[in-house]
Motif scaffolding. Structure first.
Motif, PDB file in Angstrom:
ATOM      1  N   TYR A  56       0.848  -1.184   0.000  1.00 12.57           N
ATOM      2  CA  TYR A  56       0.000   0.000   0.000  1.00 12.57           C
ATOM      3  C   TYR A  56       0.890   1.243   0.000  1.00 12.57           C
ATOM      4  O   TYR A  56       1.910   1.291   0.692  1.00 12.57           O
ATOM      5  CB  TYR A  56      -0.907   0.008   1.229  1.00 12.57           C
ATOM      6  CG  TYR A  56      -1.885  -1.139   1.269  1.00 12.57           C
ATOM      7  CD1 TYR A  56      -3.127  -1.041   0.647  1.00 12.57           C
ATOM      8  CD2 TYR A  56      -1.561  -2.335   1.925  1.00 12.57           C
ATOM      9  CE1 TYR A  56      -4.033  -2.098   0.669  1.00 12.57           C
ATOM     10  CE2 TYR A  56      -2.457  -3.390   1.954  1.00 12.57           C
ATOM     11  CZ  TYR A  56      -3.685  -3.279   1.325  1.00 12.57           C
ATOM     12  OH  TYR A  56      -4.575  -4.330   1.347  1.00 12.57           O
ATOM     13  N   PHE A  57       0.482   2.260  -0.754  1.00 15.27           N
ATOM     14  CA  PHE A  57       1.243   3.494  -0.878  1.00 15.27           C
ATOM     15  C   PHE A  57       0.372   4.688  -0.494  1.00 15.27           C
ATOM     16  O   PHE A  57      -0.044   5.472  -1.353  1.00 15.27           O
ATOM     17  CB  PHE A  57       1.744   3.671  -2.319  1.00 15.27           C
ATOM     18  CG  PHE A  57       2.739   2.640  -2.769  1.00 15.27           C
ATOM     19  CD1 PHE A  57       4.098   2.928  -2.736  1.00 15.27           C
ATOM     20  CD2 PHE A  57       2.321   1.404  -3.237  1.00 15.27           C
ATOM     21  CE1 PHE A  57       5.028   1.993  -3.161  1.00 15.27           C
ATOM     22  CE2 PHE A  57       3.242   0.456  -3.661  1.00 15.27           C
ATOM     23  CZ  PHE A  57       4.601   0.749  -3.620  1.00 15.27           C
ATOM     24  N   PRO A  58       0.067   4.859   0.798  1.00 13.54           N
ATOM     25  CA  PRO A  58      -0.773   5.988   1.207  1.00 13.54           C
ATOM     26  C   PRO A  58      -0.119   7.321   0.855  1.00 13.54           C
ATOM     27  O   PRO A  58       1.096   7.492   0.979  1.00 13.54           O
ATOM     28  CB  PRO A  58      -0.888   5.805   2.724  1.00 13.54           C
ATOM     29  CG  PRO A  58       0.299   4.986   3.103  1.00 13.54           C
ATOM     30  CD  PRO A  58       0.534   4.060   1.960  1.00 13.54           C
ATOM     31  N   LYS A  59      -0.953   8.268   0.416  1.00 13.96           N
ATOM     32  CA  LYS A  59      -0.447   9.589   0.029  1.00 13.96           C
ATOM     33  C   LYS A  59      -0.727  10.642   1.098  1.00 13.96           C
ATOM     34  O   LYS A  59      -0.130  11.716   1.066  1.00 13.96           O
ATOM     35  CB  LYS A  59      -1.104  10.030  -1.294  1.00 13.96           C
ATOM     36  CG  LYS A  59      -0.752   9.146  -2.476  1.00 13.96           C
ATOM     37  CD  LYS A  59      -1.219   9.753  -3.783  1.00 13.96           C
ATOM     38  CE  LYS A  59      -2.733   9.772  -3.894  1.00 13.96           C
ATOM     39  NZ  LYS A  59      -3.192  10.314  -5.210  1.00 13.96           N
ATOM     40  N   GLN A 110      -4.839   8.380   5.187  1.00 14.37           N
ATOM     41  CA  GLN A 110      -4.747   7.101   4.489  1.00 14.37           C
ATOM     42  C   GLN A 110      -3.769   6.170   5.194  1.00 14.37           C
ATOM     43  O   GLN A 110      -4.048   4.975   5.357  1.00 14.37           O
ATOM     44  CB  GLN A 110      -4.296   7.313   3.048  1.00 14.37           C
ATOM     45  CG  GLN A 110      -5.374   7.799   2.098  1.00 14.37           C
ATOM     46  CD  GLN A 110      -4.896   7.819   0.663  1.00 14.37           C
ATOM     47  OE1 GLN A 110      -3.696   7.753   0.377  1.00 14.37           O
ATOM     48  NE2 GLN A 110      -5.833   7.912  -0.273  1.00 14.37           N
ATOM     49  N   ALA A 111      -2.622   6.698   5.599  1.00 10.51           N
ATOM     50  CA  ALA A 111      -1.615   5.869   6.260  1.00 10.51           C
ATOM     51  C   ALA A 111      -2.156   5.288   7.561  1.00 10.51           C
ATOM     52  O   ALA A 111      -1.965   4.101   7.863  1.00 10.51           O
ATOM     53  CB  ALA A 111      -0.355   6.690   6.528  1.00 10.51           C
ATOM     54  N   ALA A 112      -2.848   6.118   8.325  1.00 11.13           N
ATOM     55  CA  ALA A 112      -3.425   5.649   9.587  1.00 11.13           C
ATOM     56  C   ALA A 112      -4.499   4.596   9.340  1.00 11.13           C
ATOM     57  O   ALA A 112      -4.591   3.591  10.060  1.00 11.13           O
ATOM     58  CB  ALA A 112      -4.012   6.834  10.358  1.00 11.13           C
ATOM     59  N   PHE A 113      -5.290   4.793   8.291  1.00 12.99           N
ATOM     60  CA  PHE A 113      -6.347   3.835   7.984  1.00 12.99           C
ATOM     61  C   PHE A 113      -5.773   2.484   7.575  1.00 12.99           C
ATOM     62  O   PHE A 113      -6.211   1.434   8.056  1.00 12.99           O
ATOM     63  CB  PHE A 113      -7.258   4.365   6.873  1.00 12.99           C
ATOM     64  CG  PHE A 113      -8.412   3.446   6.582  1.00 12.99           C
ATOM     65  CD1 PHE A 113      -9.607   3.596   7.253  1.00 12.99           C
ATOM     66  CD2 PHE A 113      -8.282   2.407   5.673  1.00 12.99           C
ATOM     67  CE1 PHE A 113     -10.666   2.735   7.012  1.00 12.99           C
ATOM     68  CE2 PHE A 113      -9.333   1.543   5.430  1.00 12.99           C
ATOM     69  CZ  PHE A 113     -10.529   1.703   6.101  1.00 12.99           C
ATOM     70  N   VAL A 114      -4.789   2.498   6.675  1.00 11.93           N
ATOM     71  CA  VAL A 114      -4.193   1.245   6.218  1.00 11.93           C
ATOM     72  C   VAL A 114      -3.559   0.501   7.390  1.00 11.93           C
ATOM     73  O   VAL A 114      -3.705  -0.720   7.536  1.00 11.93           O
ATOM     74  CB  VAL A 114      -3.155   1.498   5.107  1.00 11.93           C
ATOM     75  CG1 VAL A 114      -2.398   0.214   4.779  1.00 11.93           C
ATOM     76  CG2 VAL A 114      -3.834   2.037   3.859  1.00 11.93           C
ATOM     77  N   TYR A 115      -2.860   1.245   8.241  1.00 13.17           N
ATOM     78  CA  TYR A 115      -2.245   0.635   9.425  1.00 13.17           C
ATOM     79  C   TYR A 115      -3.313  -0.046  10.289  1.00 13.17           C
ATOM     80  O   TYR A 115      -3.164  -1.208  10.688  1.00 13.17           O
ATOM     81  CB  TYR A 115      -1.507   1.705  10.223  1.00 13.17           C
ATOM     82  CG  TYR A 115      -0.819   1.200  11.470  1.00 13.17           C
ATOM     83  CD1 TYR A 115       0.521   0.834  11.452  1.00 13.17           C
ATOM     84  CD2 TYR A 115      -1.511   1.092  12.679  1.00 13.17           C
ATOM     85  CE1 TYR A 115       1.155   0.370  12.596  1.00 13.17           C
ATOM     86  CE2 TYR A 115      -0.899   0.625  13.824  1.00 13.17           C
ATOM     87  CZ  TYR A 115       0.441   0.275  13.782  1.00 13.17           C
ATOM     88  OH  TYR A 115       1.065  -0.195  14.917  1.00 13.17           O
ATOM     89  N   ARG A 171       5.050   7.719  -1.056  1.00  7.36           N
ATOM     90  CA  ARG A 171       4.166   8.778  -1.547  1.00  7.36           C
ATOM     91  C   ARG A 171       3.626   9.663  -0.423  1.00  7.36           C
ATOM     92  O   ARG A 171       2.902  10.623  -0.681  1.00  7.36           O
ATOM     93  CB  ARG A 171       3.008   8.169  -2.333  1.00  7.36           C
ATOM     94  CG  ARG A 171       3.469   7.343  -3.530  1.00  7.36           C
ATOM     95  CD  ARG A 171       2.308   6.944  -4.408  1.00  7.36           C
ATOM     96  NE  ARG A 171       2.710   5.928  -5.373  1.00  7.36           N
ATOM     97  CZ  ARG A 171       1.912   5.419  -6.303  1.00  7.36           C
ATOM     98  NH1 ARG A 171       0.664   5.834  -6.395  1.00  7.36           N
ATOM     99  NH2 ARG A 171       2.354   4.492  -7.140  1.00  7.36           N
ATOM    100  N   LEU A 172       3.987   9.341   0.804  1.00  5.99           N
ATOM    101  CA  LEU A 172       3.572  10.143   1.952  1.00  5.99           C
ATOM    102  C   LEU A 172       4.614  11.249   2.158  1.00  5.99           C
ATOM    103  O   LEU A 172       5.372  11.258   3.123  1.00  5.99           O
ATOM    104  CB  LEU A 172       3.454   9.261   3.202  1.00  5.99           C
ATOM    105  CG  LEU A 172       2.837   9.886   4.453  1.00  5.99           C
ATOM    106  CD1 LEU A 172       1.392  10.288   4.203  1.00  5.99           C
ATOM    107  CD2 LEU A 172       2.928   8.924   5.621  1.00  5.99           C
TER     108      LEU A 172
END
Length: 295
Positions: free
Chosen positions: A37-40, A44-49, A84-85
């Motif tokens: 996953y490449f959260p931008k 998004q990063a918190a959700f994927v985690y 991408r973050l």
């Protein structure tokens, strides 16, 4: 954060199937992961985690891959890549907020363009800002902890860790020991003329230009107090030592250069260097490089 429609939210997160560690680490070796996953964005990063934790899916977090040795075996799990973050934002006369996936080169370009000094010693380090903070990396006797005001991370909740809370040490931060993802960092800088900042960056790049060339992770081992690991390895007569297609650099004892395609060779050489150094000096070297997967 609403997780009722997980699949819909995940559709918005860039992702890649059959992710290659060899193509995303500076060693150029390693197997694959089923998905990355490449959260931008921070949300998004918190959700994927949270999604991966809640679903009990094994995962690793990967920045620029510059201090990583990934196993040749395929990784049983997912990857959260912070590439991408990225993004740098000035939040005061002497403060910057930098998203964790921002490359050092991009951060320094921003500083040079805006006339902000204090981070030039990082020039030439092929890392992301989050990776630097995680490892308390640096160069020339300076470390990123000297510039960190606080770290924004997510461990189920978004938290801001002060510099003291990060417990920075020798290639160490508390983030190495807690389950979390670094989202961004607040950094202390100083206003300066743009040309002066650019000149400083050039000077530090020149200092690093003599480092060994080739695929490596930079320094493999931590220094031992005031003793440089490279000097310890050199005095043990281990420069040029090889295992398979991996070799201790003849220029710098703390660099292991990969001339092949197998992480196993690098890993075996790391263990052999540790064994021989202990046998000859009684010193136990500790790895700076981070391992991913089973070796």
């Amino acid at each position: 954060m609403n997780f009722n429609d997980v699949s819909k939210f995940l559709e918005c997160v860039p992702k890649e199937d059959n992710f290659s560690f060899a193509e995303n680490t500076t060693y150029g070796t390693g197997g694959r992961a089923e998905i990355a996953y490449f959260p931008k964005y921070i949300r998004q990063a918190a959700f994927v985690y949270s999604y991966l934790v809640n679903e009990n899916i094994n995962f690793v977090i990967l920045g620029n891959g510059s201090n990583i040795l990934a196993s040749d075996k395929n990784f049983d799990g997912a990857v959260i890549s912070t590439k991408r973050l990225s993004g740098v934002y000035r939040v005061g006369i002497d403060k910057l907020f930098c998203r964790s996936g921002t490359k050092v080169s991009a951060l320094l370009k921003y500083c040079a363009d805006k006339g902000l000094s204090g981070l030039e010693y990082l020039a030439g380090i092929p890392a992301s800002v989050g990776g630097l903070v995680y490892m308390n990396g640096g160069a020339g006797g300076k470390v990123i902890a000297q510039n960190v005001l606080n770290v924004k991370l997510f461990d189920g909740k978004i938290r801001n860790f002060s510099n003291n809370s990060c417990q920075f040490g020798n290639k160490y931060s508390i983030m190495r020991d807690i389950n979390s993802i670094i989202l961004g960092v607040m950094l202390k800088v100083e206003p300066e003329k743009c040309e002066k900042v650019k000149d400083n960056i050039v000077l530090f790049l020149e200092k690093r230009s003599c480092q060994p060339k080739g695929r490596s992770c930079g320094c493999v081992f931590k220094n031992v107090g005031a003793l440089g690991a490279g000097k310890i390895i050199d005095e043990a007569g281990l420069k040029g030592l090889s295992v398979g297609n991996a070799q201790v650099s003849s220029e710098h004892g703390n660099f292991i250069i990969n001339y092949g395609s197998d992480s196993a060779d690098v890993y075996a050489l790391v263990k052999e260097v540790k064994r021989r150094v202990f046998e000859r000096t009684g010193i136990v070297l500790e790895e700076e490089v981070v391992y991913i997967g089973d070796f």
